[in-house]
Design an enzyme around this catalytic site. Structure first.
Site, PDB file in Angstrom:
ATOM      1  CD  GLU A 253      -2.911   1.114   2.353  1.00  0.00           C
ATOM      2  OE1 GLU A 253      -3.705   2.060   2.485  1.00  0.00           O
ATOM      3  OE2 GLU A 253      -2.941   0.094   3.081  1.00  0.00           O
ATOM      4  CE  LYS A 270      -9.190  -0.140   6.029  1.00  0.00           C
ATOM      5  NZ  LYS A 270      -8.788  -1.174   7.007  1.00  0.00           N
TER       6      LYS A 270
END
Length: 453
Positions: A253, A270
């Protein structure tokens, strides 16, 4: 090709391609060193060693580390004509608990001694790798803090690279112990879910630790090599502090990137599914992820939070969502990833951006401050470097950084792994527990190859 500038004394040399792992093994030493490793899907890798200045912030520090970082960055301004995006500057990690300097919240848990709260070092020499084109640059800068001429440093580094060191192999095994048993973990998830019903929060990122006694003879580089085999990642990084302590990260990420035109990009993750056994199952799981209303809502909440964070320091009207709910695949999992972009407002700099957006919204929840308090209430210990950020800050005002997830912390006496997920109103405690173990699996198998879900 050699470009040695007489005017500014910086040195940029393109040298013969060398494998980044071999280069790092040759250049790591007794002091701090970093390998920014594009192990999967990235273009640029960097090897950094021999820093000329350090910013270390311990848990009992009384001086604001963000202020110190600002001073450190402002002292190193200067651009250089070199192809790599990073050509020298500050690099290291910022722990999750640095939030206390922004929100001024008291922390419930005592400090751990595994790593400092921040370790940021100034590197005036960089080995940069274009892994797609297989090209290598040796860059030596003349910063005010430099203690040796750029040309002499470049020559010395080339001599070291010409006599390669052996890459350590073999990772001693260890036994992991979790913070919570399954029923305890699920009870905490249920309690956080109740806080969403009560209207206190909409989402909180709850995690647990796995702890192992550090085995004798463990070399962080060997352990990192095992981790990158198990979970290659675009923001993979090894940071060694020079005293045996280290971070080994397989983060997928991006946190914050700032380009030379002051454009800011953040790419929150997410939503998670495992990889399939074959292409057909892989695609079916991806479609299931895209259709999952809970996962989409969780991602959208964080996108809105990050739009708000960036909006604090962005030019008016410049905050845009460039991508929403893209599926990205990694070695063991696939995620929903979105992209939010903005342009820094005049008079705002990298540290202003950090103060506005730290820690990353994807590992807190929303509303952000209330979610962080709920996390502090629910988790058993401080997070440390985990869920903080690993970053480089260029002398030209650029930066790139990751969220320090999928990360092992090597302390003097123990090794820590941590994993979890976002808890919302319709979270299922058993599913959340399985997702935690899925994310933790490559970390735990680094020291215990027999570990299984």
């Amino acid at each position: 090709m050699t470009l040695d500038s007489v005017l500014d004394r910086d040195v940029v040399r393109e040298i013969a391609w060398i494998d980044p792992l071999a280069a790092y093994a040759s250049l790591r030493g007794n002091g701090p060193s970093i390998w920014f490793d594009s192990a999967a899907g990235g273009r640029w890798s960097y090897v950094l060693a021999e820093p000329v200045a350090s910013l270390t912030s311990e848990a009992d520090a009384t001086d604001d580390p963000f202020t110190a970082l600002s001073a450190m960055l402002h002292a190193q301004h200067g651009t250089i004509d070199a192809p790599p995006p990073f050509a020298g500057g500050v690099a290291g990690f910022l722990s999750y608990e640095l939030r206390r300097w922004i929100e001024r919240d008291a922390l419930r848990h005592p400090a751990d001694a595994d790593l400092p709260e921040a370790q940021l070092d100034l590197y005036d020499t960089v080995l940069a790798f274009d892994v797609e084109a297989r090209r290598t640059w040796l860059i030596a800068r003349s910063f005010p803090a430099s203690r040796e001429s750029a040309a002499k440093r470049a020559d010395r580094w080339q001599a070291r690279l010409a006599q390669p060191s052996a890459v350590p192999t073999g990772v001693p095994t260890a036994t992991w112990h979790a913070d919570w048993q399954q029923d305890e973990y699920q009870a905490h998830v249920a309690a956080l879910r109740q806080r969403t019903f009560d209207g206190e929060i909409y989402q909180a990122n709850f995690t647990q630790r796995f702890i192992a006694t550090r085995p004798a003879g463990l070399d962080p580089l060997a352990a990192y090599c095992r981790l990158r085999e198990l979970a290659p990642a675009p923001f993979a990084t090894l940071i060694e502090l020079g005293d045996g302590r280290a971070l080994a990260s397989a983060s997928p990420e991006r946190y914050l990137r700032v380009e030379s035109n002051r454009r800011v990009i953040t790419e929150p993750i997410k939503g998670t599914r495992p990889r399939g056994r074959d292409a057909a199952q892989d695609d079916a799981l991806a479609q299931e992820l895209l259709r999952d209303e809970k996962e989409r809502a969780e991602n959208l909440m964080i996108v809105d939070l990050l739009r708000n964070d960036l909006g604090r320091v962005a030019q008016k009207g410049s905050v845009v969502v460039e991508d929403l709910f893209a599926v990205e695949r990694f070695a063991a999992v696939q995620h929903l990833v979105s992209r939010v972009a903005a342009t820094l407002a005049p008079g705002r700099d990298l540290v202003d951006l950090l103060r506005a957006a730290f820690p990353g919204g994807s590992i807190t929840g929303c509303p952000k401050v209330h979610a962080m308090r709920a996390i502090d209430d629910s988790e058993r210990a401080r997070r440390g470097a985990y869920c903080g950020s690993i970053a480089w800050f260029g002398s030209d005002g650029t930066m790139d950084s990751s969220i320090a997830i999928r990360t092992l912390t090597f302390g003097c006496d123990r090794v820590l792994a941590q994993a979890g997920g976002g808890i919302v109103a319709d979270s299922d405690p058993a599913s959340e527990y399985r997702e935690c173990l899925l994310k933790a699996r490559p970390l735990l198998r680094t020291l215990d190859p027999s570990w299984a879900l």
